[in-house]
Motif scaffolding. Structure first.
Motif, PDB file in Angstrom:
ATOM      1  N   UNK A  70     -21.691 -14.240  14.613  1.00 23.48           N
ATOM      2  CA  UNK A  70     -21.311 -13.068  13.825  1.00 23.48           C
ATOM      3  C   UNK A  70     -20.950 -13.413  12.382  1.00 23.48           C
ATOM      4  N   UNK A  71     -20.572 -14.660  12.129  1.00 26.85           N
ATOM      5  CA  UNK A  71     -20.093 -15.056  10.805  1.00 26.85           C
ATOM      6  C   UNK A  71     -21.020 -16.075  10.163  1.00 26.85           C
ATOM      7  N   UNK A  72     -21.148 -15.963   8.858  1.00 30.91           N
ATOM      8  CA  UNK A  72     -21.860 -16.948   8.056  1.00 30.91           C
ATOM      9  C   UNK A  72     -20.834 -17.906   7.452  1.00 30.91           C
ATOM     10  N   UNK A  73     -21.315 -18.989   6.882  1.00 34.88           N
ATOM     11  CA  UNK A  73     -20.395 -19.947   6.267  1.00 34.88           C
ATOM     12  C   UNK A  73     -19.574 -19.271   5.168  1.00 34.88           C
ATOM     13  N   UNK A  74     -20.197 -18.406   4.374  1.00 32.54           N
ATOM     14  CA  UNK A  74     -19.464 -17.726   3.297  1.00 32.54           C
ATOM     15  C   UNK A  74     -18.392 -16.799   3.863  1.00 32.54           C
ATOM     16  N   UNK A  75     -18.653 -16.199   5.033  1.00 33.87           N
ATOM     17  CA  UNK A  75     -17.653 -15.342   5.669  1.00 33.87           C
ATOM     18  C   UNK A  75     -16.455 -16.165   6.124  1.00 33.87           C
ATOM     19  N   UNK A  76     -16.717 -17.337   6.673  1.00 37.75           N
ATOM     20  CA  UNK A  76     -15.609 -18.199   7.111  1.00 37.75           C
ATOM     21  C   UNK A  76     -14.775 -18.658   5.918  1.00 37.75           C
ATOM     22  N   UNK A  77     -15.427 -18.846   4.772  1.00 42.14           N
ATOM     23  CA  UNK A  77     -14.669 -19.233   3.574  1.00 42.14           C
ATOM     24  C   UNK A  77     -13.809 -18.070   3.080  1.00 42.14           C
ATOM     25  N   UNK A  78     -14.306 -16.848   3.205  1.00 44.35           N
ATOM     26  CA  UNK A  78     -13.476 -15.684   2.869  1.00 44.35           C
ATOM     27  C   UNK A  78     -12.253 -15.630   3.774  1.00 44.35           C
ATOM     28  N   UNK A  79     -12.445 -15.899   5.058  1.00 41.67           N
ATOM     29  CA  UNK A  79     -11.315 -15.925   5.988  1.00 41.67           C
ATOM     30  C   UNK A  79     -10.285 -16.956   5.545  1.00 41.67           C
ATOM     31  N   UNK A  80     -10.759 -18.129   5.147  1.00 40.21           N
ATOM     32  CA  UNK A  80      -9.849 -19.184   4.711  1.00 40.21           C
ATOM     33  C   UNK A  80      -9.081 -18.774   3.460  1.00 40.21           C
ATOM     34  N   UNK A  81      -9.690 -17.943   2.628  1.00 36.17           N
ATOM     35  CA  UNK A  81      -9.042 -17.455   1.412  1.00 36.17           C
ATOM     36  C   UNK A  81      -8.181 -16.222   1.675  1.00 36.17           C
ATOM     37  N   UNK A  82      -8.169 -15.768   2.927  1.00 40.78           N
ATOM     38  CA  UNK A  82      -7.400 -14.588   3.336  1.00 40.78           C
ATOM     39  C   UNK A  82      -7.846 -13.325   2.598  1.00 40.78           C
ATOM     40  N   UNK A  83      -9.145 -13.232   2.356  1.00 38.22           N
ATOM     41  CA  UNK A  83      -9.731 -12.035   1.753  1.00 38.22           C
ATOM     42  C   UNK A  83     -10.352 -11.205   2.871  1.00 38.22           C
ATOM     43  N   UNK A  84      -9.862  -9.988   3.109  1.00 34.45           N
ATOM     44  CA  UNK A  84     -10.385  -9.162   4.197  1.00 34.45           C
ATOM     45  C   UNK A  84     -11.837  -8.733   3.946  1.00 34.45           C
ATOM     46  N   UNK A  85     -12.610  -8.646   5.023  1.00 33.94           N
ATOM     47  CA  UNK A  85     -14.000  -8.205   4.925  1.00 33.94           C
ATOM     48  C   UNK A  85     -14.458  -7.756   6.307  1.00 33.94           C
ATOM     49  N   UNK A  86     -15.620  -7.099   6.354  1.00 38.31           N
ATOM     50  CA  UNK A  86     -16.221  -6.704   7.616  1.00 38.31           C
ATOM     51  C   UNK A  86     -17.399  -7.620   7.918  1.00 38.31           C
ATOM     52  N   UNK A  87     -17.490  -8.198   9.115  1.00 36.34           N
ATOM     53  CA  UNK A  87     -18.633  -9.050   9.464  1.00 36.34           C
ATOM     54  C   UNK A  87     -19.949  -8.273   9.411  1.00 36.34           C
ATOM     55  N   UNK A  88     -21.025  -8.978   9.128  1.00 31.03           N
ATOM     56  CA  UNK A  88     -22.324  -8.320   8.933  1.00 31.03           C
ATOM     57  C   UNK A  88     -22.829  -7.663  10.204  1.00 31.03           C
ATOM     58  N   UNK A  89     -22.360  -8.103  11.371  1.00 32.02           N
ATOM     59  CA  UNK A  89     -22.868  -7.565  12.633  1.00 32.02           C
ATOM     60  C   UNK A  89     -21.984  -6.460  13.201  1.00 32.02           C
ATOM     61  N   UNK A  90     -20.931  -6.085  12.497  1.00 28.69           N
ATOM     62  CA  UNK A  90     -20.009  -5.070  12.988  1.00 28.69           C
ATOM     63  C   UNK A  90     -20.605  -3.674  12.848  1.00 28.69           C
ATOM     64  N   UNK A  91     -20.749  -2.952  13.918  1.00 31.65           N
ATOM     65  CA  UNK A  91     -21.139  -1.551  13.934  1.00 31.65           C
ATOM     66  C   UNK A  91     -21.861  -1.036  12.701  1.00 31.65           C
ATOM     67  N   UNK A  92     -21.149  -0.250  11.843  1.00 29.20           N
ATOM     68  CA  UNK A  92     -21.783   0.355  10.667  1.00 29.20           C
ATOM     69  C   UNK A  92     -22.351  -0.659   9.676  1.00 29.20           C
ATOM     70  N   UNK A  93     -21.840  -1.894   9.706  1.00 31.92           N
ATOM     71  CA  UNK A  93     -22.328  -2.907   8.772  1.00 31.92           C
ATOM     72  C   UNK A  93     -23.772  -3.304   9.061  1.00 31.92           C
ATOM     73  N   UNK A  94     -24.233  -3.060  10.271  1.00 28.84           N
ATOM     74  CA  UNK A  94     -25.606  -3.445  10.615  1.00 28.84           C
ATOM     75  C   UNK A  94     -26.619  -2.680   9.766  1.00 28.84           C
ATOM     76  N   UNK A  95     -26.394  -1.391   9.596  1.00 22.08           N
ATOM     77  CA  UNK A  95     -27.308  -0.596   8.784  1.00 22.08           C
ATOM     78  C   UNK A  95     -27.285  -1.057   7.328  1.00 22.08           C
ATOM     79  N   UNK A  96     -26.083  -1.338   6.819  1.00 23.73           N
ATOM     80  CA  UNK A  96     -25.958  -1.807   5.444  1.00 23.73           C
ATOM     81  C   UNK A  96     -26.632  -3.161   5.268  1.00 23.73           C
TER      82      UNK A  96
END
Length: 209
Positions: A70-96
């Motif tokens: 569900x997560x890419x390397x850049x997403x894991x780095x956002x987590x480490x920086x404590x920046x909130x985001x929605x994973x690319x595979x989450x529900x509505x994010x799939x269409x986007x």
């Protein structure tokens, strides 16, 4: 520089910003992919920064099949920086995600440099409020930051305001003042680098997407 706050559906508003010298903004709301591509190609920008995932996690071939990764390397780095985001595979994010990937492919085929941006993360790093804290508050903060043009002259939609953050991300990336997260063999996410940024202790704020 062009910033695009892409909507998941063509029936919803996509924010568009053309950023010129002196942080001059020209913004509008767009809809269909063809309209977006036409505006971008007419502007002949040095770079386009899009608020949408432009690649899948490594090992995932489709958005249609549930399960990891569900997560890419850049997403894991956002987590480490404590920046909130929605994973690319989450529900509505799939269409986007699907729309963003298709738009990026089309632009790159035209020779237009295209990067993935994240206005919420940019606003956190720059000390700006996110749109969830109120569009008027964000617009006033952008004017105080130094943006001119439409943002200082009329009330903008939250989509246009996020498009400004995307365009600014592209500007800073071209100037060598960006933070590039992720693995180029998978996906990279670009954020503007704030003054005094320390990679070991990045300045972040609270906020939703």
């Amino acid at each position: 520089m062009i910033g695009v706050d892409l909507a998941g559906s063509p029936q919803r508003r996509t924010g568009f910003c053309r950023l010129g010298p002196g942080l001059q903004t020209r913004t509008k709301v767009l809809g269909e992919d063809g309209e977006i591509v036409a505006e971008i190609t007419a502007a002949r920008p040095a770079i386009v920064a899009i608020d949408a995932p432009l690649a899948l996690p490594r090992g995932r071939r489709s958005l249609d099949v549930p399960g990891p990764p569900h997560l890419r390397a850049c997403d894991r780095e956002l987590l480490a920086m404590r920046i909130p985001f929605f994973p690319v595979t989450l529900g509505p994010m799939r269409m986007l995600t699907a729309r963003g990937m298709g738009l990026a492919r089309g632009l790159r085929r035209r020779g237009i440099r295209t990067i993935e941006a994240y206005p919420g993360g940019a606003q956190d790093l720059l000390g700006l409020p996110r749109k969830g804290e109120g569009s008027q508050r964000l617009q006033r903060a952008l004017v105080r930051f130094g943006f001119r043009g439409d943002v200082a002259e009329r009330t903008l939609t939250h989509d246009e305001l996020d498009a400004i953050a995307c365009a600014y991300t592209g500007r800073e990336h071209l100037a060598g003042r960006s933070i590039v997260l992720g693995d180029p063999q998978e996906a990279v996410l670009v954020l503007p680098r704030p003054r005094g940024w320390n990679a070991g202790a990045p300045r972040v704020r609270r906020g939703g997407s």
